[in-house]
Design an enzyme around this catalytic site. Structure first.
Site, PDB file in Angstrom:
ATOM      1  N   HIS A  43     -34.499  14.104 -70.479  1.00 56.79           N
ATOM      2  CA  HIS A  43     -34.996  13.730 -71.796  1.00 56.79           C
ATOM      3  C   HIS A  43     -35.969  14.786 -72.277  1.00 56.79           C
ATOM      4  CE1 HIS A  43     -36.955  11.356 -74.971  1.00 56.79           C
ATOM      5  NE2 HIS A  43     -35.864  10.629 -74.972  1.00 56.79           N
ATOM      6  N   ASP A  47     -29.755   6.149 -72.845  1.00 56.21           N
ATOM      7  CA  ASP A  47     -28.362   6.295 -73.263  1.00 56.21           C
ATOM      8  C   ASP A  47     -27.375   6.052 -72.120  1.00 56.21           C
ATOM      9  OD1 ASP A  47     -28.964   7.183 -75.973  1.00 56.21           O
ATOM     10  OD2 ASP A  47     -29.702   9.002 -75.021  1.00 56.21           O
TER      11      ASP A  47
END
Length: 431
Positions: free
Chosen positions: A306, A363
């Site tokens: 991320h 996700d």
């Protein structure tokens, strides 16, 4: 005494103030840097640049912390709802019973689109991407709200924000039905926010879908977990557009366009595409991870890592537990989930991924939940946009409420040609 940083350049020194956030974050205030030194800062991608001060969301990427208005995401995911969190983000505190009812009542009041908007849906081709329809129709919806054409009126903000949060799900559901050649299904006043969305997505005019409580709760939690995430690409876009004093619908439509990109909102779809590809090759994930480490064939482990987190994304832990619970209660087995579990188990023990701080992000599992709910992959990013709407609105409000707010206007370091003289067409050589 306030902290300062001393910058020395070309034989001169200037003192720059240090801004200290409520969680101890520190930033150097360079607002007068160019006036004092003739310099600007260069920060490709703005990864080390604070574009604003904000009271909305706090993230500590190293420790894996996410809080909305001070409330840990873990507590909100367990105890709250998307509608309640929407109020929290926009207005700063958890609503009391009367505020929550009034907020919900406004969603019911505004959830039906103006009938003339149906003609706009008919203008899109059947294969139009739902995100293109969503951004266009949010802008179009603003045209049916007369007050938005006038200068910004803070007294109308509450109704405008409720209209936008309510109608984004109606637009999304209508866009999906359009892409499938299905008749539009209107919302029902007796259904709550997420129930109504699933109803509009999957019911038929002659037969309402049975709303499973587990499915409603899982999707509501996905919306909640995506409701805000500090100054990401789409949120920064909303603030940028709002700084020009564009209205709330235009600013949100710009956020949708930014979110559409595969490096932002499209990541959960990329995860599902990756898992599908692994399964089609008869792999359980083991060979794929070896290809990733060797960089063979350009393989990338989607859903890991991320831009902010250097630890396990706290949202990923929550959504993984919800994913396990939902599949068990719906009595659904998913071979893609088995592959996902294998990838996670292996990657979290492998020094290659640990050294690079590649942990699962939100996700990684959200796509599997939405797949279990029957939501097609082209709608995944739309789900993200519905969830993120309160955060965009909260950031829009901060810009509008700040008396010192100015239009955003970044500088650049020019690297093009120096001055040249115009050459008439007949004297130009081929390039």
């Amino acid at each position: 005494m306030s902290e300062k940083v001393t910058l020395s350049y070309d034989g001169k020194s200037v003192e720059l103030p240090v801004i200290v956030g409520s969680e101890g974050e520190r930033g150097i205030d360079i607002a007068r840097l160019r006036d004092q030194t003739g310099l600007i800062t260069y920060d490709d991608g703005y990864r080390n640049t604070g574009s604003c001060t904000s009271d909305i969301t706090f993230i500590d990427g190293e420790k894996g912390i996410l809080r909305y208005r001070g409330y840990p995401i873990e507590e909100l995911a367990e105890k709250s709802t998307f509608v309640e969190v929407a109020w929290l983000l926009i207005y700063g505190n958890l609503p009391d019973r009367q505020e929550l009812k009034a907020f919900s009542d406004m969603f019911t009041e505004f959830q039906v689109l103006h009938e003339d908007m149906k003609h706009h849906f008919e203008g899109f081709p059947p294969n139009a991407h739902p995100m293109a329809i969503l951004s266009s129709m949010i802008n179009a919806s603003g045209c049916f709200t007369r007050e938005l054409t006038a200068p910004n009126d803070p007294t109308k903000f509450r109704r405008h924000s409720a209209r936008l949060i309510s109608q984004v799900r109606t637009i999304a559901a209508f866009a999906y039905r359009k892409s499938r050649g299905l008749p539009s299904v209107y919302p029902k006043p007796e259904y709550k926010y997420t129930e109504n969305f699933l109803h509009m997505m999957f019911s038929m005019p002659y037969d309402d879908i049975a709303l499973e409580p587990e499915a409603v709760a899982a999707l509501d939690q996905i919306f909640l977990l995506h409701a805000d995430h500090e100054q990401n690409c789409s949120t920064s876009t909303v603030r940028m557009v709002a700084s020009s004093r564009a209205n709330i619908f235009a600013s949100a439509a710009a956020g949708v366009c930014a979110l559409w990109g595969p490096l932002h909102g499209g990541a959960n779809q990329a995860v599902l595409d990756m898992l599908t590809q692994i399964r089609s090759e008869g792999d359980d994930g083991s060979k794929f991870l070896e290809h990733v480490k060797s960089k063979e064939g350009g393989k990338r482990l989607m859903g890991f890592g991320h831009a902010v987190y250097r630890n396990y994304d706290p949202r990923a832990k929550i959504i993984k537990a919800s994913c396990d619970k939902l599949l068990a209660r719906l009595k659904k087995s998913d071979p893609l989930l088995d592959i996902a579990l294998k990838l996670e188990e292996t990657a979290l023990k492998d020094s290659y991924f640990l050294e690079r701080k590649l942990y699962p992000n939100v996700d990684f599992y959200s796509g599997i939940i939405m797949r279990a709910l029957g939501i097609p992959t082209e709608m995944f990013t739309v789900m993200f946009a519905i969830g993120r709407m309160p955060g965009w609105i909260a950031n829009f409000k901060e810009v509008m409420d700040d008396p010192k707010s100015r239009i955003y206007r970044p500088r650049q370091v020019y690297t093009g040609p120096t001055i040249r003289n115009y050459v008439p067409l007949e004297k130009r050589s081929a390039h």
